[in-house]
Design an enzyme around this catalytic site. Structure first.
Site, PDB file in Angstrom:
ATOM      1  CB  CYS A 131      -0.926   0.006   1.208  1.00  0.00           C
ATOM      2  SG  CYS A 131      -0.047  -0.040   2.783  1.00  0.00           S
TER       3      CYS A 131
ATOM      4  CB  CYS B 100       4.285  -0.417   1.951  1.00  0.00           C
ATOM      5  SG  CYS B 100       3.190  -1.527   2.843  1.00  0.00           S
TER       6      CYS B 100
ATOM      7  CB  CYS C  60      46.302 -20.723 -11.904  1.00  0.00           C
ATOM      8  SG  CYS C  60      46.773 -18.990 -11.704  1.00  0.00           S
TER       9      CYS C  60
ATOM     10  CB  CYS D 169      43.061 -16.523 -12.790  1.00  0.00           C
ATOM     11  SG  CYS D 169      44.683 -16.619 -13.560  1.00  0.00           S
TER      12      CYS D 169
ATOM     13  CG  ASP E 140       7.001 -37.787   5.965  1.00  0.00           C
ATOM     14  OD1 ASP E 140       6.359 -37.751   7.022  1.00  0.00           O
ATOM     15  OD2 ASP E 140       6.481 -37.774   4.838  1.00  0.00           O
TER      16      ASP E 140
ATOM     17  CG  ASP F 224       6.329 -36.809   0.329  1.00  0.00           C
ATOM     18  OD1 ASP F 224       6.222 -36.711   1.570  1.00  0.00           O
ATOM     19  OD2 ASP F 224       5.438 -37.277  -0.395  1.00  0.00           O
TER      20      ASP F 224
ATOM     21  CG  ASP G 189       7.760 -33.957   5.200  1.00  0.00           C
ATOM     22  OD1 ASP G 189       7.462 -34.205   6.375  1.00  0.00           O
ATOM     23  OD2 ASP G 189       7.389 -34.663   4.237  1.00  0.00           O
TER      24      ASP G 189
END
Length: 794
Positions: free
Chosen positions: A16, A19, A82, A85, A486, A687, A691
């Site tokens: 709004c 904010c 290397c 770098c 789970d 899953d 969880d």
């Protein structure tokens, strides 16, 4: 404080005008800010402030309760040779105020950046170029393989030419042990060595000059100084030699060192390309065209022209061009490269298909559900790319060493030169030993040790259906001592069916209809079981109003004016309703290991209407997974919201001793935290949305295939198919990859710790040092590539 510039910051979380005002006031208070305005419609803040004040601006927005989202950007970096770098490019980009984070990968030659505000790519590229390297935006329309192939061809021809020119120079040294004493005249040695030194070796001079201009050093600087010293010494010896006397020249040392280094870089490039084979294999799964069905006509269109909801025709043997749902036809799909599933998966109307999978024997009509970057295949590629780009925590040691490596080698080489001169040796001996020090030192192996192992490990894991999201998860997973599982959808099939039901009214059909009404639209496995039972009996569930999920307890809603609730024992206890005549059935079914759900009426009456008992089956491979973990001294735990009886039956069948039942979603994370508090490194396997907190709380979160996006986002490792046996497989590839990282770092450090003192002591000539230097990088990458032979244990 630097000069004021304009920042355009994206602001997340504003809802709004107040904010916007709050953000504006917070920005205005930052020292040096001349002007700040916030546009709620575009969700952006325009700020006039000093160039180095971006971190303070971001902190001010966060303190006000909002976020500045970070953008992601990739740059192709050229000229890195290397580990030093890598550190130099990271420091150059990290100094820019808009850069929130940067990771540079030597193996992929890419910089991965997180940026605040609008990205000024020209400013980023200038910073890289000022550090002595080249940078460019990744051209997504152009396959990266084209550039890699072209560069490999150029490197191959340079190596062949260098070896052809250097072979006559080194031949006399090779023939001498066989009693053949022969030497090319000085002018011939000069003619062969000069093009190797200044034409084929020009890349070392260019890169060394850029490093010097940037006030730094790299491997190219060591090679350029070392070979130039040998070449220059040869010129001096030739010039100072008495007429008719053959001087001792070192043209062959400089030429052979350059040839060997070029050979090492070529072999290294080839090997690095193999580490990204998994990405190339996944990208090759994307078809370029699709057959779209419109108005009964088949049209072949480009993938980019597809829209959500399009109906596609997928013929036998073709790849699915997008994620979708089968509308018509029956077939099988080969998803081996996507999920690691070796057997074809049957497909029929209603089944989901994944872009990149191969259609089997039947013609299918598929309705698109995801396109482009939102397909499962695209997300897999992003996950693998992110993992391969990330740095493991152990890499921090390499970064610290690389910062001082080249300057330290230059000091050691200078000390070697001075030390031999003070010891009474001639300038010739002192200089050759100093050159050997410069040539033997190889920061390449240090820079490649970690990223090549991570790329090979994450790549082979992806081919077997294991997606490792970041290098930290890979590094931590090798040390896991406890795995918390789970139950539903993880160790069990997640597709329970109604095993028993009882009602206080004596009629089962209305009971099923009321439960079906409450479960409409729910993706919970128990909801599907209720709806399937309604469909099997031909019952139509009535409409539901004001449906509301009750976290960890069930669901409630209003059906035909009655407020109903369906949930577990905790819901029954909270409502204070006695089970009545259903108590005996509940006790009996719990003893069988069934999951119970109570159907309650809360208004206008308060009573128990019925009881459902659900049965689930163990997943194939669940027992083997737990047994494999036990064999590795990894303790398994079962953490579930189901009742104790159901949890106990599953745990006993699988051999799991530690059972935590009737655990609320928020408490799953607490259970994981308790395991960690006991000193164990914990992996959580789940899953579902419930969880996600536990997956995030664990040292390593492992999301099962087929799980929710929230779970996959919270997890460090995602298993593309719901096979519990992939859990020990994921921990195994993590262990092996981490072992390769340690092996590579050990040999990279040991190589330098042994090689540099030997060279300084005069026990290595520059030719042997050059060969050893080339071999070190190749051996590190080759060792990492051994991971490509890994397969999950049968």
């Amino acid at each position: 404080m630097s000069n004021p510039i304009a920042f355009d910051l994206p602001i997340a979380g504003m809802t709004c005008a107040s904010c916007a005002g709050r953000v504006e006031r917070a920005l205005s208070k930052v020292p040096g800010v001349q002007a700040a305005s916030v546009n709620l419609a575009t969700e952006q803040a325009r700020v006039q402030a000093p160039g180095d004040s971006l971190p303070a601006l971001v902190a001010a927005v966060q303190a006000a309760g909002y976020e500045v989202p970070a953008q992601r950007l990739e740059l192709a970096i050229g000229g890195m040779t290397c580990a030093s770098c890598v550190g130099r490019v990271e420091r150059a980009l990290g100094k820019l105020p808009e850069v929130a984070g940067v990771t540079v990968n030597l193996a992929t030659e890419r910089a991965h950046l997180q940026l605040f505000g609008e990205a000024d790519t020209s400013r980023l590229i200038q910073a890289v170029e000022a550090a002595g390297y080249s940078a460019s935006l990744i051209d997504e329309s152009k396959p990266p393989l084209d550039d890699a192939q072209a560069r490999l061809r150029r490197e191959r021809w340079a190596v062949l030419l260098a070896l052809v020119l250097a072979t006559p120079l080194v031949l006399p040294m090779l023939l001498e042990p066989f009693g053949l004493h022969w030497m090319l005249p000085a002018w011939a040695q000069f003619a062969l060595a000069t093009p190797v030194q200044f034409i084929l070796g020009a890349r070392f001079y260019r890169a060394a000059w850029k490093a010097v201009k940037a006030g730094a050093g790299n491997m190219d600087l060591l090679v350029a100084i070392g070979t130039s010293a040998g070449y220059g010494l040869s010129l001096y010896q030739w010039w100072a030699a008495h007429p008719g006397h053959m001087p001792h020249l070192y043209f062959e040392a400089s030429a052979v060192v350059i040839a060997l280094v070029l050979l090492g870089k070529y072999l290294e490039s080839r090997a690095k390309r193999q580490t990204s084979a998994a990405i190339r294999a996944l990208e090759a799964l994307r078809p370029e065209h699709a057959t779209r069905l419109r108005d009964g006509q088949e049209q072949v269109v480009a993938i980019a022209a597809l829209q959500l909801g399009d109906l596609l025709v997928v013929k036998p043997g073709e790849r699915f061009p997008a994620d979708g749902e089968v509308s018509d036809g029956q077939s099988h799909a080969d998803e081996a490269l996507i999920s690691g599933e070796s057997l074809p998966v049957p497909k029929q109307p209603g089944d989901r298909v994944t872009a990149g999978a191969i259609n089997g024997e039947g013609r299918l009509l598929v309705r698109t559900t995801a396109l482009g970057g939102e397909t499962v295949l695209a997300r897999i590629i992003r996950l693998v790319e992110d993992a391969q780009a990330a740095k493991a925590p152990i890499q921090k040691l390499v970064d610290r060493v690389s910062q001082v490596f080249v300057p330290a080698v230059l000091l050691i080489a200078f000390a070697t030169l001075v030390g031999w001169l003070l010891a009474g040796a001639g300038i010739e001996t002192a200089l050759i030993n100093a050159v050997a020090v410069l040539v033997i030192a190889c920061p390449c192996a240090l820079g490649l040790a970690t990223p090549t192992a991570i790329m090979a490990g994450t790549g082979v894991a992806a081919r077997h259906g294991i997606l490792i999201k970041d290098a930290e998860a890979l590094e931590v997973a090798h040390a896991v001592q406890a795995v918390a599982f789970d139950k539903t959808g993880t160790l069990t099939s997640g597709s329970p069916r109604i095993a028993h039901l009882a009602t206080t009214d004596g009629d089962e059909a209305p009971l099923l209809q009321l439960a079906g009404a409450l479960q409409r639209g729910s993706e919970h496995p128990l909801a599907k079981a209720v709806l399937d039972a309604c469909a099997e009996r031909g019952l139509e569930a009535p409409a539901v109003d004001a449906s509301q999920a009750l976290a960890g307890r069930g669901i409630q809603g209003r059906v035909d004016g009655r407020l109903l609730a369906l949930g577990n024992r905790r819901l029954l206890d909270e409502q204070g309703l006695p089970p009545g005549d259903l108590a005996a059935s509940a006790k009996e079914w719990e003893a069988e290991g069934r999951t119970l759900s109570w159907l309650l009426e809360l208004e206008p009456q308060r009573r128990v209407i019925g009881l459902f008992a659900f049965g689930d089956t163990l997943k194939e491979g669940a027992a083997e997974a737990v047994a494999t973990l036990r064999a590795r001294d990894i303790h398994s735990h079962l953490i579930t919201g189901d009742n104790r009886g159901s949890a106990r039956v599953v745990a006993e069948a699988l051999g799991i001793e530690s059972v935590h039942a009737e655990v609320l979603p928020a408490d799953k994370a607490a259970e994981v935290a308790a395991l960690k508090a006991g000193g164990a490194v914990v992996a959580m396997v789940g899953d579902g949305i419930n969880d996600a907190p536990a997956l995030a709380a664990a040292d390593v979160g492992i999301a099962m295939g087929g799980g929710t996006d929230v779970a996959m986002h919270a997890a460090g490792i995602t298993l593309m198919r719901g096979d519990p046996r992939l859990v020990p497989a994921a921990l195994d590839i993590s262990r092996r990859t981490y072992a390769k990282i340690r092996q590579n770092l050990f040999w990279a450090f040991i190589y330098n710790l042994i090689g540099i003192p030997l060279a300084a002591a005069g026990l290595l000539n520059p030719v042997v040092a050059g060969a050893a230097m080339a071999l070190s990088s190749v051996s590190v990458v080759s060792n990492a590539l051994l991971l490509k032979t890994w397969k999950p244990e049968e």
